[in-house]
Design a protein around this motif. Structure first.
Motif, PDB file in Angstrom:
ATOM      1  N   PRO A   1     -26.608   7.436  -0.408  1.00 41.63           N
ATOM      2  CA  PRO A   1     -25.113   7.161  -0.743  1.00 41.63           C
ATOM      3  C   PRO A   1     -24.264   7.575   0.678  1.00 41.63           C
ATOM      4  N   ASN A   2     -23.406   6.657   0.931  1.00 45.00           N
ATOM      5  CA  ASN A   2     -22.532   6.944   1.833  1.00 45.00           C
ATOM      6  C   ASN A   2     -21.225   8.106   1.547  1.00 45.00           C
ATOM      7  N   PRO A   3     -21.376   9.055   2.590  1.00 42.05           N
ATOM      8  CA  PRO A   3     -20.448  10.033   2.267  1.00 42.05           C
ATOM      9  C   PRO A   3     -18.948   9.724   2.203  1.00 42.05           C
ATOM     10  N   ILE A   4     -18.648   8.413   2.839  1.00 38.21           N
ATOM     11  CA  ILE A   4     -17.337   7.981   2.677  1.00 38.21           C
ATOM     12  C   ILE A   4     -16.828   7.830   1.383  1.00 38.21           C
ATOM     13  N   THR A   5     -17.577   7.667   0.417  1.00 35.91           N
ATOM     14  CA  THR A   5     -17.329   7.420  -1.072  1.00 35.91           C
ATOM     15  C   THR A   5     -16.348   8.708  -1.497  1.00 35.91           C
ATOM     16  N   LEU A   6     -16.652   9.852  -0.706  1.00 42.56           N
ATOM     17  CA  LEU A   6     -15.685  11.013  -1.386  1.00 42.56           C
ATOM     18  C   LEU A   6     -14.155  10.724  -0.830  1.00 42.56           C
ATOM     19  N   ILE A   7     -14.072   9.708   0.032  1.00 42.31           N
ATOM     20  CA  ILE A   7     -12.736   9.524   0.417  1.00 42.31           C
ATOM     21  C   ILE A   7     -12.215   8.249  -0.155  1.00 42.31           C
ATOM     22  N   SER A   8     -13.181   7.083  -0.480  1.00 36.26           N
ATOM     23  CA  SER A   8     -12.454   5.936  -1.047  1.00 36.26           C
ATOM     24  C   SER A   8     -12.468   6.193  -2.541  1.00 36.26           C
ATOM     25  N   ARG A   9     -13.061   7.055  -3.111  1.00 42.74           N
ATOM     26  CA  ARG A   9     -12.818   7.157  -4.590  1.00 42.74           C
ATOM     27  C   ARG A   9     -11.457   7.610  -5.109  1.00 42.74           C
ATOM     28  N   PRO A  10     -10.965   8.787  -4.453  1.00 41.79           N
ATOM     29  CA  PRO A  10      -9.624   8.784  -4.992  1.00 41.79           C
ATOM     30  C   PRO A  10      -8.578   7.939  -4.314  1.00 41.79           C
ATOM     31  N   GLN A  11      -8.783   7.269  -3.346  1.00 40.50           N
ATOM     32  CA  GLN A  11      -8.171   5.952  -2.929  1.00 40.50           C
ATOM     33  C   GLN A  11      -8.085   4.771  -3.799  1.00 40.50           C
ATOM     34  N   ASP A  12      -9.410   4.642  -4.409  1.00 38.36           N
ATOM     35  CA  ASP A  12      -9.409   3.655  -5.495  1.00 38.36           C
ATOM     36  C   ASP A  12      -8.212   3.786  -6.623  1.00 38.36           C
ATOM     37  N   ILE A  13      -8.274   5.099  -7.129  1.00 42.64           N
ATOM     38  CA  ILE A  13      -7.035   5.413  -8.088  1.00 42.64           C
ATOM     39  C   ILE A  13      -5.511   4.880  -7.594  1.00 42.64           C
ATOM     40  N   SER A  14      -5.293   5.241  -6.244  1.00 41.73           N
ATOM     41  CA  SER A  14      -4.215   4.948  -5.583  1.00 41.73           C
ATOM     42  C   SER A  14      -3.730   3.368  -5.686  1.00 41.73           C
ATOM     43  N   TYR A  15      -4.896   2.785  -5.189  1.00 42.04           N
ATOM     44  CA  TYR A  15      -4.754   1.275  -4.843  1.00 42.04           C
ATOM     45  C   TYR A  15      -4.871   0.486  -6.256  1.00 42.04           C
ATOM     46  N   VAL A  16      -5.467   1.111  -7.235  1.00 46.24           N
ATOM     47  CA  VAL A  16      -5.408   0.351  -8.385  1.00 46.24           C
ATOM     48  C   VAL A  16      -4.256   0.393  -9.237  1.00 46.24           C
ATOM     49  N   LEU A  17      -3.323   1.417  -8.933  1.00 46.99           N
ATOM     50  CA  LEU A  17      -2.036   1.956  -9.553  1.00 46.99           C
ATOM     51  C   LEU A  17      -1.026   0.843  -8.789  1.00 46.99           C
ATOM     52  N   ASP A  18      -1.360   0.704  -7.325  1.00 48.15           N
ATOM     53  CA  ASP A  18      -0.578   0.009  -6.524  1.00 48.15           C
ATOM     54  C   ASP A  18      -0.734  -1.603  -7.241  1.00 48.15           C
ATOM     55  N   GLU A  19      -1.760  -2.125  -7.422  1.00 51.76           N
ATOM     56  CA  GLU A  19      -2.088  -3.323  -7.833  1.00 51.76           C
ATOM     57  C   GLU A  19      -1.429  -3.651  -9.494  1.00 51.76           C
ATOM     58  N   LEU A  20      -1.463  -2.266 -10.179  1.00 53.84           N
ATOM     59  CA  LEU A  20      -0.618  -2.579 -11.552  1.00 53.84           C
ATOM     60  C   LEU A  20       0.748  -2.630 -11.322  1.00 53.84           C
ATOM     61  N   GLU A  21       1.288  -2.076 -10.343  1.00 52.17           N
ATOM     62  CA  GLU A  21       2.723  -1.959  -9.915  1.00 52.17           C
ATOM     63  C   GLU A  21       3.012  -3.310  -9.477  1.00 52.17           C
ATOM     64  N   GLN A  22       2.294  -4.085  -8.731  1.00 50.83           N
ATOM     65  CA  GLN A  22       2.565  -5.367  -8.486  1.00 50.83           C
ATOM     66  C   GLN A  22       2.609  -6.454  -9.886  1.00 50.83           C
ATOM     67  N   LEU A  23       1.434  -6.008 -10.305  1.00 49.67           N
ATOM     68  CA  LEU A  23       1.353  -7.143 -11.548  1.00 49.67           C
ATOM     69  C   LEU A  23       2.630  -6.873 -12.779  1.00 49.67           C
ATOM     70  N   SER A  24       3.025  -5.441 -12.612  1.00 50.48           N
ATOM     71  CA  SER A  24       4.388  -5.432 -13.686  1.00 50.48           C
ATOM     72  C   SER A  24       5.435  -6.097 -13.186  1.00 50.48           C
ATOM     73  N   GLN A  25       5.430  -6.349 -11.905  1.00 48.81           N
ATOM     74  CA  GLN A  25       6.549  -7.435 -11.427  1.00 48.81           C
ATOM     75  C   GLN A  25       6.481  -8.968 -11.558  1.00 48.81           C
ATOM     76  N   THR A  26       5.117  -9.391 -11.717  1.00 47.80           N
ATOM     77  CA  THR A  26       4.768 -10.645 -11.839  1.00 47.80           C
ATOM     78  C   THR A  26       4.184 -11.279 -13.053  1.00 47.80           C
ATOM     79  N   ARG A  27       3.438 -10.399 -14.038  1.00 51.06           N
ATOM     80  CA  ARG A  27       2.600 -10.696 -14.847  1.00 51.06           C
ATOM     81  C   ARG A  27       3.251 -10.517 -16.264  1.00 51.06           C
ATOM     82  N   GLN A  28       3.307 -11.097 -17.229  1.00 47.90           N
ATOM     83  CA  GLN A  28       3.759 -11.015 -18.534  1.00 47.90           C
ATOM     84  C   GLN A  28       2.623  -9.895 -19.251  1.00 47.90           C
ATOM     85  N   GLY A  29       3.060  -9.158 -19.857  1.00 45.14           N
ATOM     86  CA  GLY A  29       2.046  -8.053 -20.530  1.00 45.14           C
ATOM     87  C   GLY A  29       1.889  -6.827 -19.680  1.00 45.14           C
TER      88      GLY A  29
END
Length: 216
Positions: A148-176
């Motif tokens: 396993p790559n140790p960078i996972t310990l950094i990328s994991r919490p970033q996954d949370i932030s970036y997935v919320l950013d994606e949902l923020e974009q979707l909330s502006q453009t996608r019904q539902g």
């Protein structure tokens, strides 16, 4: 070393058997009816151990993380809440959001039953796929993958932030997605997912405690 690998393989085999049984039980749950009341009212008198009053739908989308390559999948489980179209948008109750972080050597479908259960109680559940999934660990134990790559310990919490950013974009453009309450998000995790949640919230490692309790 061979004994350790065999123990790991037995552990993952037992784990997959248990998850298969849980998924079967989840699929056999009786379908729930569609209600028009807001989630906050519906869950107020609900028993949390029982399925909630809402049906739900699941959709797989993707997000980007600069520390990882390609499109990264995440699943969204949305409760199907009928809202009065004649009401102004700002008077309609928004859908609370929960992000779930899976553990190491796992995947976004490992807690399928929990995501569906929470959605039935009126929560939109978001489950990103982290880099350290079970496929990579099985291949590592079989000698077909690097450790396993140790960078996972950094990328994991970033996954949370970036997935919320994606949902923020979707909330502006996608019904539902415009009804998602992205100002108030709950985050929970299993095993290494617990670390992921704490790190995403800003927690830091206490190196003095680590050295004191994990000395070699």
């Amino acid at each position: 070393m061979q004994q350790i690998l065999q123990e790991y393989q037995r552990f993952f085999a037992d784990r997959e058997s248990l998850l298969t049984q849980l998924r079967t039980l989840s699929r056999n749950e009786p379908s729930t009816r569609l209600l028009t009341q807001p989630a906050s009212q519906a869950t107020r008198q609900a028993r949390p151990e029982q399925a909630g009053p809402y049906t739900w739908k699941q959709e797989t989308l993707t997000f980007q993380n600069p520390l990882r390559e390609g499109d990264i999948p995440f699943d969204v489980y949305q409760p199907q809440i009928q809202r009065q179209s004649s009401h102004p948008k700002n008077t309609i109750a928004s859908t609370p959001v929960i992000v779930f972080s899976h553990g190491v050597a796992s995947g976004r479908s490992a807690f399928l039953y929990l995501a569906q259960h929470l959605a039935s109680h009126g929560y939109a559940v978001v489950v990103p796929q982290h880099y350290d999934d079970n496929r990579k660990y099985f291949q590592f134990l079989a000698g077909l993958e690097t450790p396993p790559n140790p960078i996972t310990l950094i990328s994991r919490p970033q996954d949370i932030s970036y997935v919320l950013d994606e949902l923020e974009q979707l909330s502006q453009t996608r019904q539902g997605y415009d009804s998602l309450d992205l100002d108030n998000v709950g985050v929970l995790g299993h095993s290494l997912g617990g670390f992921t949640v704490l790190a995403a919230a800003g927690a830091e490692l206490n190196f003095d405690e680590v050295e004191q309790n994990c000395s070699i």
